[in-house]
Design an enzyme around this catalytic site. Structure first.
Site, PDB file in Angstrom:
ATOM      1  N   GLU A  13     -16.224 -25.370   7.763  1.00 20.15           N
ATOM      2  CA  GLU A  13     -15.312 -26.003   8.719  1.00 20.15           C
ATOM      3  C   GLU A  13     -14.662 -27.240   8.130  1.00 20.15           C
ATOM      4  O   GLU A  13     -15.041 -27.702   7.043  1.00 20.15           O
ATOM      5  CB  GLU A  13     -16.032 -26.328  10.037  1.00 20.15           C
ATOM      6  N   LYS A  48     -13.811 -31.062   7.546  1.00 22.93           N
ATOM      7  CA  LYS A  48     -14.511 -32.334   7.684  1.00 22.93           C
ATOM      8  C   LYS A  48     -13.493 -33.331   8.239  1.00 22.93           C
ATOM      9  O   LYS A  48     -12.564 -33.745   7.548  1.00 22.93           O
ATOM     10  CB  LYS A  48     -15.059 -32.806   6.343  1.00 22.93           C
ATOM     11  N   ASP A  79     -11.856 -36.659   9.460  1.00 26.78           N
ATOM     12  CA  ASP A  79     -11.992 -38.049   9.025  1.00 26.78           C
ATOM     13  C   ASP A  79     -11.850 -38.977  10.228  1.00 26.78           C
ATOM     14  O   ASP A  79     -10.793 -39.516  10.503  1.00 26.78           O
ATOM     15  CB  ASP A  79     -10.912 -38.359   7.987  1.00 26.78           C
ATOM     16  N   TYR A  93     -18.863 -30.591  16.850  1.00 27.82           N
ATOM     17  CA  TYR A  93     -19.320 -29.641  15.833  1.00 27.82           C
ATOM     18  C   TYR A  93     -20.826 -29.432  15.738  1.00 27.82           C
ATOM     19  O   TYR A  93     -21.291 -28.733  14.853  1.00 27.82           O
ATOM     20  CB  TYR A  93     -18.787 -30.035  14.453  1.00 27.82           C
ATOM     21  N   LYS A 103     -15.530 -32.555  -0.859  1.00 32.13           N
ATOM     22  CA  LYS A 103     -14.435 -33.518  -0.683  1.00 32.13           C
ATOM     23  C   LYS A 103     -13.293 -33.256  -1.639  1.00 32.13           C
ATOM     24  O   LYS A 103     -13.511 -33.097  -2.839  1.00 32.13           O
ATOM     25  CB  LYS A 103     -14.989 -34.927  -0.930  1.00 32.13           C
ATOM     26  N   CYS A 122      14.344 -68.074   1.085  1.00 28.79           N
ATOM     27  CA  CYS A 122      14.433 -66.874   1.918  1.00 28.79           C
ATOM     28  C   CYS A 122      15.619 -66.014   1.481  1.00 28.79           C
ATOM     29  O   CYS A 122      16.727 -66.526   1.357  1.00 28.79           O
ATOM     30  CB  CYS A 122      14.586 -67.269   3.379  1.00 28.79           C
ATOM     31  N   CYS A 173      18.407 -66.351   4.376  1.00 26.63           N
ATOM     32  CA  CYS A 173      19.090 -67.570   4.810  1.00 26.63           C
ATOM     33  C   CYS A 173      18.985 -68.690   3.785  1.00 26.63           C
ATOM     34  O   CYS A 173      19.479 -69.779   4.006  1.00 26.63           O
ATOM     35  CB  CYS A 173      18.528 -68.040   6.148  1.00 26.63           C
ATOM     36  N   CYS A 196       9.380 -67.708   5.700  1.00 29.45           N
ATOM     37  CA  CYS A 196      10.589 -68.521   5.756  1.00 29.45           C
ATOM     38  C   CYS A 196      10.382 -69.563   6.860  1.00 29.45           C
ATOM     39  O   CYS A 196       9.984 -69.221   7.963  1.00 29.45           O
ATOM     40  CB  CYS A 196      11.782 -67.629   6.082  1.00 29.45           C
ATOM     41  N   CYS A 222      16.550 -68.630  10.972  1.00 29.05           N
ATOM     42  CA  CYS A 222      16.876 -67.656   9.922  1.00 29.05           C
ATOM     43  C   CYS A 222      17.457 -66.396  10.572  1.00 29.05           C
ATOM     44  O   CYS A 222      16.841 -65.814  11.460  1.00 29.05           O
ATOM     45  CB  CYS A 222      15.614 -67.312   9.138  1.00 29.05           C
TER      46      CYS A 222
HETATM   47  S1  IVH Z   1     -22.056 -31.969  10.575  1.00 28.73           S
HETATM   48  C1  IVH Z   1     -26.335 -32.981   9.895  1.00 28.73           C
HETATM   49  N1  IVH Z   1     -19.522 -31.270  10.654  1.00 28.73           N
HETATM   50  O1  IVH Z   1     -19.150 -36.400   8.409  1.00 28.73           O
HETATM   51  C2  IVH Z   1     -24.921 -32.571   9.959  1.00 28.73           C
HETATM   52  N2  IVH Z   1     -20.044 -33.534  10.234  1.00 28.73           N
HETATM   53  O2  IVH Z   1     -21.205 -37.507   6.176  1.00 28.73           O
HETATM   54  C3  IVH Z   1     -24.016 -33.725  10.015  1.00 28.73           C
HETATM   55  N3  IVH Z   1     -18.091 -34.989   9.977  1.00 28.73           N
HETATM   56  O3  IVH Z   1     -21.598 -38.229  10.062  1.00 28.73           O
HETATM   57  C4  IVH Z   1     -22.775 -33.545  10.690  1.00 28.73           C
HETATM   58  N4  IVH Z   1     -16.574 -33.410  10.292  1.00 28.73           N
HETATM   59  O4  IVH Z   1     -19.412 -37.917  11.280  1.00 28.73           O
HETATM   60  C5  IVH Z   1     -20.404 -32.270  10.482  1.00 28.73           C
HETATM   61  N5  IVH Z   1     -17.346 -30.516  10.794  1.00 28.73           N
HETATM   62  C6  IVH Z   1     -18.212 -31.502  10.619  1.00 28.73           C
HETATM   63  C7  IVH Z   1     -17.796 -32.823  10.382  1.00 28.73           C
HETATM   64  C8  IVH Z   1     -18.746 -33.820  10.185  1.00 28.73           C
HETATM   65  C9  IVH Z   1     -16.786 -34.696  10.048  1.00 28.73           C
HETATM   66  C10 IVH Z   1     -18.650 -36.331   9.709  1.00 28.73           C
HETATM   67  C11 IVH Z   1     -19.783 -36.742  10.605  1.00 28.73           C
HETATM   68  C12 IVH Z   1     -20.933 -37.071   9.695  1.00 28.73           C
HETATM   69  C13 IVH Z   1     -20.277 -37.230   8.376  1.00 28.73           C
HETATM   70  C14 IVH Z   1     -21.237 -36.771   7.302  1.00 28.73           C
END
Ligand code: IVH
Length: 662
Positions: A113, A115, A117, A224, A312, A406, A409, A424, A429
């Site tokens: 899935e 990740k 941010d 999730y 990542k 500036c 001006c 400035c 200005c």
């Molecule tokens: S699973 C034990 N699934 O990433 C499993 N985490 O470094 C932990 N995160 O603290 C979480 N998307 O805040 C999981 N699809 C996803 C995620 C996810 C983002 C974040 C989460 C976690 C950090 C892990």
């Protein structure tokens, strides 16, 4: 009669909940916004009639409540672990090999899935009701941010389907890019520091003490995982995601089952570069062993589960050339260097400028015109120059120098000690003036239609307008003589300027562009003081005693009103008959304008509830006792505030007396 109101309330709540789910979770609304607003309005009216029936799960409670004093600590029943990171396919393959070895089979199904941010949170439901929300914190304990999480519309307040008796779900709160950009534009207008990226914006919004502000932030969630639960267990992660969807949660549609490592690699390839097509930030993929039995067999270290790993992607970089370094002058006179680049495509859009922030940053990078540079766009919307590539080349242009004056001006510029920004010093200005006028006229300030950049430029350049009040001196012939200005438009503009006199105190205070005074602070000031005259006389200590106002804001307000030019400006605006009195003071309830201080523990209600009641009745709660305080409400074990109140002769209320008053 009452019984039928009760039934109606229940029905409205059910309907609204269903429409929230259709709109915020499934993205398939069935009714128009208008119809939705009507439902909400009807529910609000019934609840106003029967306040004793308002529960925290009611959809009307998503608007947020009075500010909290801090966050309580929450101990996670099941620790919130983090993920082990991998940065390339080989590292991820090592993870897979370990899983194979520990489970003793090659046949492993994974779920891959996105990740997200954002910020990991935990949501606890008891008997299907949302009772607590917390940050991840250090994984063992987090902070109680229930009030803030409740404002996120895609978080169900009551669960649907066959939910377990107790359920703790985990997910990521985030802000989408559009919402983030809009928020930052607004913040810059309000002279508040913009957030560096959507993640920081989401984190900042979740940690606000005033959940009403959180409610105004465009936050969303992807769920999730399940932490603690009491009820039948799921057999697999994928099944769990389906279950969560059924309970009403928003789960990300991109999750896929993968039967082999090759499938995982395929998905990595697919998402490489495709992340930019999403409207939210993703910092990689998460690979999870699907079968819960296998997860349990693998177990966890004290930091990471052994059944999951993050993959990542490197932040996307691009090479381009600095063609020019310009400097811009903002509304407060801040002078910002900007690199003009040969346009280059990175993370889904063409980039042709990158901010260089300030003088120190340029010195640090040693970036010069003609340099080949690497820019990066990692989540951040404003691209950054990260390094110079051809620094050792011959015939390099000389070092960039900040202008001495500036660029607009030619006035002196100053860099106050301890600050990174040059400003400035000329309050008149033209560049600043233009920005200030545009702010004054903007939608959320005086809302002067038709007063856009082209007109403001001409008004300033021809010397017709040097301050706000001169807008109100403009005659039809002044305006119709401007370039490309038809008779009709001139007429419209003059009318819009005239109309803006009625904008009201809060908008005017905001429009004046006092440093650090955004829309919300302006509203608080208008409500508290009721008129420009009282506000402009308010002593520093008084301003600072207001909950939402800290020393920095108080100081800047005082500085503004003490300035000679500003005094003249206000006097002139008054002569032009701008509305400078708050129509209705602080909601106009029976405690209108009264200042309260709470001390000690109340028995019948929490501090937040007490605050809310005071505010709803038109009053205000401040944190310290001063001569301006009208009442001190003293609960059990009152602190020094009580002594101070006695000394100052402020009226002291017991909890009972307070209850009577409200
Ligand atoms: S699973 C034990 N699934 O990433 C499993 N985490 O470094 C932990 N995160 O603290 C979480 N998307 O805040 C999981 N699809 C996803 C995620 C996810 C983002 C974040 C989460 C976690 C950090 C892990």
């Amino acid at each position: 009669m009452s019984e039928s109101d009760r039934q109606k309330i229940e029905q409205f709540r059910k309907d609204i909940q269903r429409h929230d789910h259709l709109y915020y979770v499934k993205d398939q609304p069935e009714i128009t916004d208008r119809e939705y607003d009507r439902l909400m309005e009807q529910l609000k009216q019934l609840e106003a009639k029967h306040p004793e029936w308002v529960t925290p799960e009611s959809p009307t409670q998503r608007v947020g409540g009075a500010p909290a004093e801090g966050f309580d600590t929450v101990v996670h029943k099941v620790p919130m672990l983090s993920l082990d990171n991998t940065y390339n396919v080989e590292e991820l393959r090592d993870f897979h090999k370990r899983v194979v070895k520990n489970l003793g089979t090659e046949e492993i199904e994974y779920v891959v899935e996105l990740k997200i941010d954002g910020l990991g949170v935990s949501l606890t439901y008891k008997n299907g009701k949302f009772v607590q929300g917390a940050t991840r914190g250090d994984g063992k304990t987090g902070e109680d941010i229930t009030a803030n999480l409740r404002t996120i519309k895609s978080i169900p307040l009551t669960l649907a389907g066959k939910f377990p008796k107790e359920l703790e779900v985990r997910g990521e709160v985030y802000m989408n890019r559009k919402g983030f950009e809009k928020l930052n534009q607004q913040r810059e207008k309000n002279e508040e520091a913009p957030f560096a990226n959507p993640r920081n914006a989401a984190a900042g919004s979740l940690r606000l003490l005033d959940s009403r502000i959180t409610a105004s932030r465009p936050l969303d969630i992807w769920v999730y995982n399940v932490g603690y639960f009491e009820g039948p267990a799921f057999k697999s992660h994928f099944e769990m995601l389906e279950g969560l969807r059924e309970f009403g949660f928003r789960t990300n549609p991109s999750s896929r089952r993968c039967q082999s490592f090759e499938d995982i690699e395929k998905m990595i390839g697919e998402w490489q570069g495709k992340q930019a097509t999403l409207d939210y930030d993703v910092d990689g993929l998460v690979v999870k062993v699907n079968a819960i039995a296998a997860q349990n067999k693998l177990g966890s270290t004290n930091k990471h589960p052994r059944w999951a790993a993050a993959f990542k992607y490197e932040a996307e970089e691009a090479e381009t050339v600095v063609e020019k370094i310009n400097v811009q002058v903002g509304r407060t006179g801040a002078i910002t260097p900007v690199a003009e680049l040969t346009p280059v495509f990175v993370s889904g859009s063409t980039v042709s400028r990158a901010t260089l922030h300030n003088e120190d940053e340029i010195t640090k990078l040693d970036v010069r015109v003609g340099d080949k540079v690497v820019i990066i766009k990692a989540g951040e919307i404003i691209p950054k120059v990260v390094r110079v590539l051809d620094r050792d080349r011959k015939g390099r242009k000389p070092k960039f120098k900040m202008p001495k004056t500036c660029p607009e001006c030619d006035s002196k510029i100053e860099r106050p000690e301890g600050e990174a920004v040059w400003r400035c010093v000329n309050a008149a200005c033209p560049a600043q003036l233009k920005e200030r006028l545009l702010h004054f006229a903007s939608r959320n300030a005086m809302d002067i239609d038709h007063l856009g950049t082209a007109i403001v430029d001409q008004l300033v350049d021809t010397g017709k307008v040097k301050s706000f009040y001169q807008l109100y001196d403009l005659k039809l012939e002044d305006v119709s003589s401007l370039e490309r200005m038809a008779e009709k438009s001139a007429d419209n503009l003059i009318n819009a300027i005239e109309k803006s006199k009625q904008a009201g105190l809060a908008r005017l205070v905001y429009g004046l562009g006092i440093r650090h005074v955004g829309q919300r602070v302006a509203q608080v000031l208008a409500q508290t003081y009721g008129s420009m005259d009282t506000l402009s006389d308010a002593p520093y200590e008084d301003l600072e005693a207001i909950d939402e106002i800290g020393p920095k804001i108080a100081e800047s307000i005082r500085e503004f009103f003490d300035e000679k030019h500003n005094k003249k400006e206000l006097c002139k605006l008054k002569q032009h008959k701008l509305v400078m009195i708050q129509g209705q003071k602080a909601g106009g309830g029976n405690l209108s304008g009264k200042q309260f201080v709470l001390t000690g523990t109340l028995e019948s209600l929490t501090r937040d509830e007490a605050k809310r009641k005071i505010v709803e009745a038109g009053g205000r709660v401040t944190s310290s006792v001063s001569a301006k305080t009208d009442y001190v409400v003293a609960g059990a074990d009152p602190g020094s505030k009580l002594t101070k109140a006695q000394k100052l002769g402020v009226e002291i209320l017991t909890e009972k007396e307070f209850q009577k008053l409200i």
